[in-house]
Motif scaffolding. Structure first.
Motif, PDB file in Angstrom:
ATOM      1  N   LYS A   1      24.614 -12.907  51.613  1.00 46.37           N
ATOM      2  CA  LYS A   1      23.079 -12.206  50.860  1.00 46.37           C
ATOM      3  C   LYS A   1      21.948 -12.993  50.919  1.00 46.37           C
ATOM      4  CE  LYS A   1      21.825 -11.235  46.779  1.00 46.37           C
ATOM      5  NZ  LYS A   1      20.300 -11.311  46.021  1.00 46.37           N
ATOM      6  N   ALA A   2      22.671 -14.597  50.742  1.00 46.98           N
ATOM      7  CA  ALA A   2      21.773 -15.594  50.947  1.00 46.98           C
ATOM      8  C   ALA A   2      20.848 -15.927  51.965  1.00 46.98           C
ATOM      9  CB  ALA A   2      22.566 -17.075  50.318  1.00 46.98           C
ATOM     10  N   SER A   3      21.789 -15.578  53.749  1.00 43.99           N
ATOM     11  CA  SER A   3      21.862 -15.323  54.654  1.00 43.99           C
ATOM     12  C   SER A   3      20.280 -14.931  55.025  1.00 43.99           C
ATOM     13  CB  SER A   3      22.219 -15.534  55.895  1.00 43.99           C
ATOM     14  OG  SER A   3      21.806 -15.643  57.088  1.00 43.99           O
ATOM     15  N   ALA A   4      21.127 -13.317  54.116  1.00 41.33           N
ATOM     16  CA  ALA A   4      19.265 -12.053  54.448  1.00 41.33           C
ATOM     17  C   ALA A   4      18.577 -12.878  53.638  1.00 41.33           C
ATOM     18  CB  ALA A   4      20.531 -10.558  53.631  1.00 41.33           C
ATOM     19  N   ASP A   5      18.772 -13.221  52.052  1.00 38.99           N
ATOM     20  CA  ASP A   5      17.150 -13.122  52.328  1.00 38.99           C
ATOM     21  C   ASP A   5      16.407 -14.707  52.469  1.00 38.99           C
ATOM     22  OD1 ASP A   5      17.857 -11.707  49.985  1.00 38.99           O
ATOM     23  OD2 ASP A   5      18.935 -12.881  48.742  1.00 38.99           O
TER      24      ASP A   5
ATOM     25  N   ILE B   1       2.853 -14.412  58.593  1.00 38.38           N
ATOM     26  CA  ILE B   1       1.748 -15.074  57.706  1.00 38.38           C
ATOM     27  C   ILE B   1       1.435 -16.293  58.905  1.00 38.38           C
ATOM     28  CG2 ILE B   1       0.657 -17.144  56.123  1.00 38.38           C
ATOM     29  CD1 ILE B   1       2.534 -15.747  54.270  1.00 38.38           C
ATOM     30  N   VAL B   2       1.653 -16.749  59.608  1.00 39.75           N
ATOM     31  CA  VAL B   2       1.692 -17.494  61.196  1.00 39.75           C
ATOM     32  C   VAL B   2       0.900 -16.783  61.673  1.00 39.75           C
ATOM     33  CG1 VAL B   2       2.563 -19.876  62.071  1.00 39.75           C
ATOM     34  CG2 VAL B   2       3.032 -19.123  59.977  1.00 39.75           C
ATOM     35  N   GLU B   3       1.770 -15.597  62.452  1.00 40.52           N
ATOM     36  CA  GLU B   3       0.906 -15.106  63.196  1.00 40.52           C
ATOM     37  C   GLU B   3      -0.496 -14.438  62.910  1.00 40.52           C
ATOM     38  OE1 GLU B   3       4.339 -11.746  63.985  1.00 40.52           O
ATOM     39  OE2 GLU B   3       5.078 -13.355  65.863  1.00 40.52           O
ATOM     40  N   SER B   4      -0.792 -13.738  61.388  1.00 47.21           N
ATOM     41  CA  SER B   4      -1.794 -13.532  61.143  1.00 47.21           C
ATOM     42  C   SER B   4      -2.109 -14.825  61.100  1.00 47.21           C
ATOM     43  CB  SER B   4      -1.424 -12.594  59.726  1.00 47.21           C
ATOM     44  OG  SER B   4      -2.894 -13.007  59.608  1.00 47.21           O
ATOM     45  N   ALA B   5      -2.429 -15.798  61.225  1.00 48.06           N
ATOM     46  CA  ALA B   5      -3.304 -16.968  60.809  1.00 48.06           C
ATOM     47  C   ALA B   5      -3.852 -17.082  62.786  1.00 48.06           C
ATOM     48  CB  ALA B   5      -2.721 -18.404  60.883  1.00 48.06           C
ATOM     49  N   LYS B   6      -2.799 -16.479  63.300  1.00 50.18           N
ATOM     50  CA  LYS B   6      -2.931 -17.247  64.996  1.00 50.18           C
ATOM     51  C   LYS B   6      -4.014 -16.545  65.492  1.00 50.18           C
ATOM     52  CE  LYS B   6      -0.143 -17.402  68.770  1.00 50.18           C
ATOM     53  NZ  LYS B   6       0.214 -15.752  69.469  1.00 50.18           N
ATOM     54  N   THR B   7      -3.826 -15.409  64.990  1.00 46.02           N
ATOM     55  CA  THR B   7      -4.476 -14.020  65.215  1.00 46.02           C
ATOM     56  C   THR B   7      -5.957 -14.503  65.135  1.00 46.02           C
ATOM     57  OG1 THR B   7      -3.140 -12.468  65.275  1.00 46.02           O
ATOM     58  CG2 THR B   7      -5.353 -11.739  65.256  1.00 46.02           C
ATOM     59  N   ARG B   8      -6.220 -14.520  64.104  1.00 42.75           N
ATOM     60  CA  ARG B   8      -7.752 -14.980  63.636  1.00 42.75           C
ATOM     61  C   ARG B   8      -7.862 -15.917  64.330  1.00 42.75           C
ATOM     62  NH1 ARG B   8      -5.337 -13.968  58.311  1.00 42.75           N
ATOM     63  NH2 ARG B   8      -5.139 -16.542  57.701  1.00 42.75           N
ATOM     64  N   LEU B   9      -7.411 -17.160  64.581  1.00 40.47           N
ATOM     65  CA  LEU B   9      -7.349 -18.395  64.919  1.00 40.47           C
ATOM     66  C   LEU B   9      -8.332 -17.706  67.034  1.00 40.47           C
ATOM     67  CD1 LEU B   9      -8.812 -21.461  65.021  1.00 40.47           C
ATOM     68  CD2 LEU B   9      -6.029 -22.180  65.647  1.00 40.47           C
TER      69      LEU B   9
ATOM     70  N   MET C   1      11.276 -20.842  64.065  1.00 40.24           N
ATOM     71  CA  MET C   1      11.605 -19.939  63.312  1.00 40.24           C
ATOM     72  C   MET C   1      11.691 -18.804  63.855  1.00 40.24           C
ATOM     73  SD  MET C   1       7.757 -20.072  60.269  1.00 40.24           S
ATOM     74  CE  MET C   1       6.658 -20.335  61.991  1.00 40.24           C
ATOM     75  N   GLU C   2      11.487 -17.676  64.615  1.00 39.37           N
ATOM     76  CA  GLU C   2      12.209 -16.813  65.174  1.00 39.37           C
ATOM     77  C   GLU C   2      13.688 -16.947  65.827  1.00 39.37           C
ATOM     78  OE1 GLU C   2       9.640 -15.487  68.815  1.00 39.37           O
ATOM     79  OE2 GLU C   2       9.035 -13.891  66.612  1.00 39.37           O
ATOM     80  N   ASP C   3      13.687 -18.588  66.407  1.00 39.11           N
ATOM     81  CA  ASP C   3      15.298 -18.868  66.581  1.00 39.11           C
ATOM     82  C   ASP C   3      16.141 -19.405  65.507  1.00 39.11           C
ATOM     83  OD1 ASP C   3      14.394 -19.059  69.491  1.00 39.11           O
ATOM     84  OD2 ASP C   3      14.241 -21.171  69.605  1.00 39.11           O
ATOM     85  N   SER C   4      15.328 -20.035  64.461  1.00 42.78           N
ATOM     86  CA  SER C   4      16.009 -19.686  63.506  1.00 42.78           C
ATOM     87  C   SER C   4      16.197 -18.292  62.424  1.00 42.78           C
ATOM     88  CB  SER C   4      15.363 -20.834  62.153  1.00 42.78           C
ATOM     89  OG  SER C   4      15.041 -22.477  62.313  1.00 42.78           O
ATOM     90  N   CYS C   5      15.989 -17.206  62.784  1.00 45.09           N
ATOM     91  CA  CYS C   5      16.516 -16.261  62.322  1.00 45.09           C
ATOM     92  C   CYS C   5      17.323 -15.388  62.590  1.00 45.09           C
ATOM     93  CB  CYS C   5      15.321 -14.879  62.343  1.00 45.09           C
ATOM     94  SG  CYS C   5      14.011 -15.480  61.140  1.00 45.09           S
ATOM     95  N   ASN C   6      17.666 -15.856  63.755  1.00 47.17           N
ATOM     96  CA  ASN C   6      18.831 -15.185  64.886  1.00 47.17           C
ATOM     97  C   ASN C   6      19.839 -16.418  65.124  1.00 47.17           C
ATOM     98  OD1 ASN C   6      16.835 -13.567  66.105  1.00 47.17           O
ATOM     99  ND2 ASN C   6      16.130 -14.694  67.929  1.00 47.17           N
TER     100      ASN C   6
ATOM    101  N   GLN D   1      16.539 -14.984  56.113  1.00 45.46           N
ATOM    102  CA  GLN D   1      15.905 -14.477  57.269  1.00 45.46           C
ATOM    103  C   GLN D   1      14.479 -13.353  56.767  1.00 45.46           C
ATOM    104  OE1 GLN D   1      18.699 -12.579  59.091  1.00 45.46           O
ATOM    105  NE2 GLN D   1      19.935 -14.288  60.368  1.00 45.46           N
ATOM    106  N   LYS D   2      14.923 -12.842  55.543  1.00 39.93           N
ATOM    107  CA  LYS D   2      14.092 -12.199  55.051  1.00 39.93           C
ATOM    108  C   LYS D   2      12.445 -12.992  54.461  1.00 39.93           C
ATOM    109  CE  LYS D   2      12.473  -8.410  51.756  1.00 39.93           C
ATOM    110  NZ  LYS D   2      12.997  -8.614  50.331  1.00 39.93           N
ATOM    111  N   GLU D   3      12.800 -14.221  54.105  1.00 36.96           N
ATOM    112  CA  GLU D   3      11.659 -14.723  53.851  1.00 36.96           C
ATOM    113  C   GLU D   3      10.731 -15.884  54.679  1.00 36.96           C
ATOM    114  OE1 GLU D   3      13.026 -17.185  50.465  1.00 36.96           O
ATOM    115  OE2 GLU D   3      13.197 -16.041  49.199  1.00 36.96           O
ATOM    116  N   LEU D   4      12.045 -15.895  55.670  1.00 36.40           N
ATOM    117  CA  LEU D   4      11.245 -16.709  56.984  1.00 36.40           C
ATOM    118  C   LEU D   4      10.691 -15.423  57.667  1.00 36.40           C
ATOM    119  CD1 LEU D   4      11.170 -19.279  58.555  1.00 36.40           C
ATOM    120  CD2 LEU D   4      13.353 -18.264  59.638  1.00 36.40           C
TER     121      LEU D   4
END
Length: 78
Positions: A19-23, A34-42, A73-78, A25-28
């Protein structure tokens, strides 16, 4: 009797770890969004500046750093 209690505790402990791992991953994933959105705006701002012949070297470096952060971060999720 005590063997059964230990087995139940181990099972419950594993459930909470999953459960902690799923939480985590969800937060990550939310942070990645958020980071992708900032990258798009930049990126859009960089293109606008480039159209106006404004030097964008530092912004390109920032975009590369955001790409690297997203990959990590994506590597950490996998």
């Amino acid at each position: 009797m005590s063997g059964k209690v230990i087995a139940i505790r181990r099972k419950n402990s594993g459930d909470s770890i999953e459960k902690a791992s799923a939480d985590y991953q969800k937060e990550l994933r939310e942070i990645i969004g958020i980071v992708e959105s900032a990258k798009t705006r930049l990126s859009k701002m960089t293109l606008d500046m480039e159209d106006d012949n404004i030097e964008i070297g530092t912004l390109d470096e920032a975009l590369d750093a955001l790409d690297d952060a997203i990959d990590i971060m994506e590597d950490s999720c996998n």
